[in-house]
Design a protein around this motif. Sequence first.
Motif, short mmCIF file in Angstrom:
data_model
loop_
_atom_site.label_atom_id
_atom_site.label_comp_id
_atom_site.label_asym_id
_atom_site.label_seq_id
_atom_site.Cartn_x
_atom_site.Cartn_y
_atom_site.Cartn_z
N GLU A 1 0.84 -1.04 -0.02
CA GLU A 1 0.06 0.29 -0.01
C GLU A 1 0.82 1.17 0.19
N ALA A 2 0.27 2.17 -0.92
CA ALA A 2 0.96 4.04 -0.69
C ALA A 2 0.05 4.74 0.35
N GLY A 3 0.10 5.40 -0.04
CA GLY A 3 -0.61 6.90 0.33
C GLY A 3 0.00 8.10 0.31
N THR A 4 1.66 8.13 -0.78
CA THR A 4 1.55 8.92 -1.85
C THR A 4 1.98 8.96 -2.84
N GLU B 1 7.44 4.27 -6.05
CA GLU B 1 8.74 2.99 -4.93
C GLU B 1 8.13 2.36 -4.60
N LEU B 2 6.70 2.10 -4.74
CA LEU B 2 6.19 0.34 -4.32
C LEU B 2 5.75 -0.47 -5.61
N VAL B 3 5.45 0.28 -6.77
CA VAL B 3 5.68 -0.45 -7.99
C VAL B 3 6.55 -0.60 -8.49
N ARG B 4 7.77 -0.23 -8.83
CA ARG B 4 9.31 -0.44 -8.85
C ARG B 4 9.82 -1.42 -8.15
N PRO C 1 -0.84 13.18 -2.26
CA PRO C 1 0.05 14.14 -1.74
C PRO C 1 1.49 13.67 -2.31
N GLU C 2 2.52 14.81 -2.25
CA GLU C 2 4.32 14.23 -2.77
C GLU C 2 3.74 12.92 -4.44
N GLY C 3 3.01 14.67 -5.19
CA GLY C 3 3.31 13.51 -6.49
C GLY C 3 1.57 12.85 -6.57
N ASP C 4 0.27 13.48 -7.13
CA ASP C 4 -0.31 12.69 -7.28
C ASP C 4 -0.73 12.02 -7.83
#
Length: 216
Positions: A32-35, A41-44, A58-61
């Motif tokens: 999971e990711a919130g930004t 980063e998670l996908v990579r 936030p931090e890049g939509d």
Amino acid sequence: MIRVAIADDQALIRAGFRALIDSEPDLEVVGEAGTGTTALELVRRERPDVVLMDIRMPEGDGLWATEQIAGDPALASVHVVIVTTFELDEYVARALKAGASGFLVKDTEPVDLLRAVRVAVAGEALLSPGVTKRLLTQVSAGMKAPVDATRLEPLTEREREVLRLVGRGLTNQEIGDELFMSPLTAKTHVSRIMTKLDARDRVQLVVTAYETGLVP
């Protein structure tokens, strides 16, 4: 097993998606990711098959993250399903061009979310039931690039007919009914069109149909 990543800045929504996905024997959540930044980063790191991507983070939509994923050849096997709301219709054109494989509204039925994941992996696309025409209207209004019909030159007349119907949001069943062919034959035509136009999924065919003027 279909591996799914969830990107949303609301923990409650992420938890709900995780519980739903993990309840299916052929699906699993790998992170999971919130930004937008942590989603990328998670996908990579995990290389999931599908990402359920929120737009407003936030931090890049989510749109930025989708563009990064679709633009990275190493992530060509990753399919992004945008999770949006009617209030965000104006972003649909950009998300389509970025390479999203589908759209869902957050109040969609659970069965449709699960279907979106499986359909995306199959290389097709899912637009939320009942809002397809509205979304495609927004897409056509949002695309201002000059018409370039030369991109359709590799297609036969029949394939152009099929692409026009894909651009209108019709399913393979509906295309078959319209052109008096079986849904399987319609699917074969769609696959050939994707190959000829080097499209990664059905949504990119929708974009092409509008950009080339095939759908006015």
